[in-house]
Structures are given as C-alpha cells and as structure tokens.
Design a protein around this motif. Sequence first.
Motif, short mmCIF file in Angstrom:
data_model
loop_
_atom_site.label_atom_id
_atom_site.label_comp_id
_atom_site.label_asym_id
_atom_site.label_seq_id
_atom_site.Cartn_x
_atom_site.Cartn_y
_atom_site.Cartn_z
N ASP A 56 -17.07 10.90 -20.00
CA ASP A 56 -16.71 10.77 -21.66
C ASP A 56 -15.37 10.04 -21.85
N GLU A 57 -14.64 9.79 -20.92
CA GLU A 57 -13.19 9.12 -21.37
C GLU A 57 -13.26 7.96 -20.27
N ALA A 58 -14.05 8.18 -18.96
CA ALA A 58 -14.03 7.10 -17.93
C ALA A 58 -12.71 6.66 -17.50
N TRP A 59 -11.90 7.75 -16.90
CA TRP A 59 -10.62 7.63 -16.52
C TRP A 59 -10.45 6.46 -15.43
N LEU A 60 -11.38 6.50 -14.38
CA LEU A 60 -11.46 5.50 -13.32
C LEU A 60 -11.65 4.31 -13.63
N ASP A 61 -12.43 3.97 -15.00
CA ASP A 61 -12.58 2.52 -15.28
C ASP A 61 -11.44 1.99 -16.02
N ASP A 62 -10.48 2.81 -16.76
CA ASP A 62 -9.82 2.45 -17.83
C ASP A 62 -8.29 2.47 -17.22
N TYR A 63 -8.22 3.24 -15.91
CA TYR A 63 -6.84 3.23 -15.20
C TYR A 63 -6.84 3.16 -13.78
N ASP A 64 -5.95 2.54 -13.13
CA ASP A 64 -5.87 2.53 -11.77
C ASP A 64 -5.82 3.82 -11.00
N LEU A 65 -6.99 4.60 -10.88
CA LEU A 65 -7.05 5.60 -10.09
C LEU A 65 -8.05 5.66 -8.97
N SER A 66 -7.94 6.57 -8.29
CA SER A 66 -9.07 6.86 -7.00
C SER A 66 -9.80 8.15 -7.15
N GLU A 67 -10.85 8.16 -6.76
CA GLU A 67 -11.64 9.47 -6.99
C GLU A 67 -11.08 10.48 -5.96
N ASP A 68 -10.14 10.20 -5.07
CA ASP A 68 -9.55 11.30 -4.38
C ASP A 68 -8.35 11.97 -5.03
N GLN A 69 -8.06 11.62 -6.15
CA GLN A 69 -7.14 12.05 -7.33
C GLN A 69 -7.65 13.32 -8.05
N PHE A 70 -8.90 13.33 -7.95
CA PHE A 70 -9.58 14.56 -8.56
C PHE A 70 -10.20 15.79 -7.83
N GLU A 71 -9.62 16.51 -8.00
CA GLU A 71 -9.96 17.96 -7.14
C GLU A 71 -10.66 19.12 -8.16
N GLU A 72 -11.96 19.41 -7.95
CA GLU A 72 -12.68 20.29 -8.60
C GLU A 72 -12.45 21.98 -7.90
N VAL A 73 -11.97 22.60 -9.01
CA VAL A 73 -11.83 23.91 -8.38
C VAL A 73 -12.85 24.93 -9.53
N SER A 74 -12.96 26.33 -8.83
CA SER A 74 -13.47 27.11 -9.87
C SER A 74 -12.94 28.78 -9.35
N GLU A 75 -13.48 29.61 -10.19
CA GLU A 75 -12.87 31.08 -9.95
C GLU A 75 -13.08 31.27 -8.46
N GLY A 76 -12.04 31.86 -7.88
CA GLY A 76 -11.69 32.40 -6.59
C GLY A 76 -11.29 31.54 -5.47
N ASP A 77 -10.98 30.07 -5.85
CA ASP A 77 -10.44 29.12 -5.21
C ASP A 77 -8.99 29.34 -5.20
N THR A 78 -8.38 28.99 -3.91
CA THR A 78 -6.85 28.98 -3.85
C THR A 78 -6.59 27.58 -3.16
N ILE A 79 -5.59 26.86 -3.67
CA ILE A 79 -4.83 25.82 -3.35
C ILE A 79 -3.57 25.68 -3.19
N GLU A 80 -3.11 24.63 -2.42
CA GLU A 80 -1.46 24.76 -2.16
C GLU A 80 -0.96 23.24 -2.79
N ILE A 81 -0.15 23.67 -3.66
CA ILE A 81 0.69 22.31 -4.27
C ILE A 81 2.15 22.50 -4.12
N GLY A 82 2.65 21.54 -3.07
CA GLY A 82 3.73 21.78 -2.71
C GLY A 82 4.29 23.06 -2.17
N GLU A 83 5.30 23.54 -2.84
CA GLU A 83 5.76 24.91 -2.22
C GLU A 83 4.88 26.18 -3.36
#
Length: 219
Positions: A56-83
């Motif tokens: 809808d907003e085409a972030w990858l086209d309009d900004y200098d971003l890479s696909e590995d900067q996007f992480e899909e999550v769903s209920e039950g997931d656990t991720i680590e972000i820094g501490e």
Amino acid sequence: MVPVPFDPEDVTEADAVLATHEHTDHVHGPSQAPILENTGATFVAPDDSLTVAYDDEAWLDDYDLSEDQFEEVSEGDTIEIGEFTVHVEPAYDADATHPVSYVFEHESGTFFHGGDTKPSDEFTDIGSRYDIDLGVLAFGTVGNIADKETGEPVRTKWYNDENQIVEAASDLDLDRLLPSHWDMWKGMTSDPKVLHHHAKSFAAPRSLELVEIGDRVDL
C-alpha cells in the motif's frame, strides 16, 4: 488534533519499530520509514501491517531500505531486541484485520502494549503468565467521525470506554495503567481522570499513569 511530537529524521538510534496492527496511525511510512532508513532498525509487525508497508505504501521503493529490515511476527512468537525479550500475544480489535499485543520483559520490569485492543478472553491468561508492571491501553469516547468516502458523520467507537479499559487492565492484572489515544482525535477525546472512579473497586490496575506529549514514564 495534536502536534506531531518529533521529526522522524531526528531519531538517530533505534533497534526496532513495532506495529500492533495495520491502521494508518500505527503503520505510516512518512513517520516510520525514515527511522528505519537512518538507523538500520527492524520493522516488527504482523502480516497485514507488513502488507501496508510493502504494497500500500511501497516503503522499499520510496526509502533506502532492505528486505531484511522487516520481520513478520504472530501470536506465540518470542524475539530478542537488545536487552528486551518481546513476546507476541493476542489482541482483540474488531476494526483491524490482524492485531497483536506485545509484552516486553527486561530486568527493570515488564511492559505491555495492546495497541487498540478491547477486552479479550485471552487477557486473564496473559495476566497470569506475566507480572506486568506497566500496560498501555487505548481509551476514548464514542463520536461522530466523517466517513472517508461520503464525508457524512458516522457514529464511531474505536477505543475502550471507561468500563472496557478497566476490564482489560483488571484481566491483565496491571500494576500501572497508561491510557492512550484519549487526546488524539477530534470528536473522540475523553478525560482519563474519570478512570480513577471506575478502577477504585478493582484490585488492578493498582495505579494510573496519565501522560501527555512531552511527559516521561519510568519502568
């Protein structure tokens, strides 16, 4: 209704930006994509929120971003972000297509953000599994909001009323409740001080954090 609190270009350090659901005040390219671009942060979100960013907003086209900067999550997931250890939990928002909530665990305490969730059957379970020190829940009134297509006012209820927010906070067994959204949209503003009356007969939440732009809350 409220002033934009900061220019995203001013954010020079960030590890992640998290979205609870796909609505424009939670997934918004001009506000969030520059943060990812400038800091290399990861955008963490459920599938339908990522669809807004990708298609809808085409972030990858309009900004200098890479696909590995996007992480899909769903209920039950656990991720680590820094501490922080971040648990993805259910949310109930009938206006969203795939909402989630987040529980952040850190040695200094545990923080819950429900996005725009209303009370949910899952909240008692969440409250029993985590000792939540501070939780954010959306609060507002019913108002007449102009329809995007016709411009005609439509009776609208986006957020918890007084009883719903206390019900959710009680089920989550929050130590501290921070109401959000009550000062954001014209026609749906509310007075969070009334929550003292609604909450006083419940064991939780044990206290209220009433904040505005420019305030700071410590965990």
